[in-house]
Design a protein around this motif. Sequence first.
Motif: not given
Length: 278
Positions: A9-12, A215-223, A242-246
């Motif tokens: 996983n990457g950030a969930g 995929a629906g609601l995800t814990r993180a989306c890099g793009t 910026a810091r993007v908090e997911v």
Amino acid sequence: MSRPFVKMNGAGNDFVVVHALDRPFAPTPDQVRALANRETGEGFDQLIAIEPSRDGGDAFMRVWNADGGTVETCGNALRCVGWMLMQASGADRAAIDTLGGPTVATRAGEHRITVDMGAPRLDWTEIPLAEEMDTRNIELQVGPIDAPILHTPGAVSMGNPHVVFFVPETPSDAFVTANGSLIEHHPLFPEAVNVGFAHVIARDHIRLRVWERGAGLTRACGTGACAALVACARRGLTDRAARVEVDGGDLFIDWDEATGHVLMTGPVEVERTGVLNF
């Protein structure tokens, strides 16, 4: 048919990654959906195959969403695949080709990877949209004409299409699900769209939630994090970094002024290994 895999996983944002450099891997949409099921299958947001590159890169990354459809790219998966390739080669850099274009991943610390996502695509034909619009402020709203719930988002392609709404507070699961699922297949987006909801906390801090296409609601989306930073910066709401908090953690996004490229830095985690059985 059985294939070994690595769950990462990457950030969930979680993936099942299959090595396909020397043996083709071509699951059917039904097989992908069955594997993605979190109760009866392995469970994941995306299924990833690492294939030979056709364009001189270290590998080609193929991506299937949980609904069985293939998509152009996935930012968090690029970090995971980049890390795997660098672990195998001992190098500090990996060139990865995708359907959305070439990318380069580099080490940014232990289990941290930076991916050069390239320049954002900002013309309406590149998103793509169904009609010509200024992608800083597209003509789209949800709710009554005189009191819309959401309105005038930005649109960005990071190799895949994104629409970003600017919201005054972090939305709930129910809000993201109801509105994200409504907008994902809106006629304005002929290839469907990933839907971001960006709450700007400071000029260097965005709280983001994403309804991911397929995929629906995800814990993180890099793009999605890259698209949110670009959309906010174009509107003057944030600086170019910026810091993007997911939901799954923090991603650090820098829209480099010199090159025009978007750089994404974030974590990589290996969860387990296993074998896929079809």
